[in-house]
Design an enzyme around this catalytic site. Structure first.
Site, short mmCIF file in Angstrom:
data_model
loop_
_atom_site.label_atom_id
_atom_site.label_comp_id
_atom_site.label_asym_id
_atom_site.label_seq_id
_atom_site.Cartn_x
_atom_site.Cartn_y
_atom_site.Cartn_z
N ASN A 1 0.83 -1.20 0.00
CA ASN A 1 0.00 0.00 0.00
C ASN A 1 0.87 1.26 0.00
O ASN A 1 2.10 1.19 -0.04
CB ASN A 1 -0.94 -0.02 1.21
CG ASN A 1 -2.27 0.66 0.91
OD1 ASN A 1 -2.33 1.66 0.23
ND2 ASN A 1 -3.34 0.09 1.46
N HIS B 1 23.06 1.20 13.17
CA HIS B 1 24.38 1.58 13.67
C HIS B 1 24.62 0.90 15.01
O HIS B 1 23.67 0.61 15.74
CB HIS B 1 24.48 3.11 13.86
CG HIS B 1 24.37 3.87 12.58
ND1 HIS B 1 25.47 4.16 11.82
CD2 HIS B 1 23.31 4.38 11.93
CE1 HIS B 1 25.08 4.84 10.75
NE2 HIS B 1 23.76 4.98 10.79
#
Length: 180
Positions: free
Chosen positions: A81, A111
């Site tokens: 969608n 990270h």
């Protein structure tokens, strides 16, 4: 990405990834301003984003975002969608008949938590979504997650752990609430 799932920032691998991110961003920017009825234009841009045509009966409603595109593997009859984001450098696979609600994010990179390493390294792991999964609006799927066949991810869930087949997960940190 290397087998230890770390990439040094400013390495040649990182530079190549950065160049691809710029290209994917250019392509998705063009895609997201096309008239909705321009099926040929959308098909052409999706083929450039993924470096291959969309599989049969795949539906993607723009706006659509990806940072790479080349590592997004879509099976037949996938529905995505509007306003979904796929950060797919480490790989994302959506099995047949997966339905993705609006505003869903798939994130394969991150990270390290350690502040000294955070600006030097990227971490990552692939996301694998099995067949016939439904992912509700606004869900977030994090690196390394596998979602089992027939599972349902409730709207707004943050999925940080694997999801068993035929189960419903909900919540700010998605937890199994029910199994069938």
């Amino acid at each position: 990405m290397s087998s230890d799932r770390f990439m040094r920032i400013h390495s040649p691998e990182f530079q190549a990834m950065s160049e691809r991110v710029l290209r994917a961003t250019q392509l998705t920017s063009r895609l997201n301003v096309l008239p909705f009825e321009d099926e040929a234009g959308k098909a052409e841009l999706f083929e450039q984003i993924f470096a291959k045509p969309l599989p049969p009966r795949v539906t993607i409603y723009p706006p659509f975002y990806t940072d790479h595109g080349l590592n997004l593997d879509l099976a037949e009859r996938v529905f995505i969608n509007q306003n979904c984001t796929f950060l797919d450098y480490a790989g994302i696979r959506l099995g047949e008949r997966v339905m993705v609600g609006p505003n869903v994010m798939f994130i394969t990179l991150g990270h390290p938590v350690d502040p000294g390493e955070r600006r030097e390294w990227l971490t990552g792991a692939p996301i694998d979504v099995a067949e016939n999964v439904w992912i509700g609006a606004g869900a977030r799927i994090l690196p390394g997650v596998s979602i089992g066949r027939d599972a349902v991810i409730a709207a707004g869930s943050v999925v940080a752990d694997d999801v068993p087949p035929a189960s419903l997960v909900t919540g700010g940190k998605a937890t199994v609430r029910r199994r069938w």
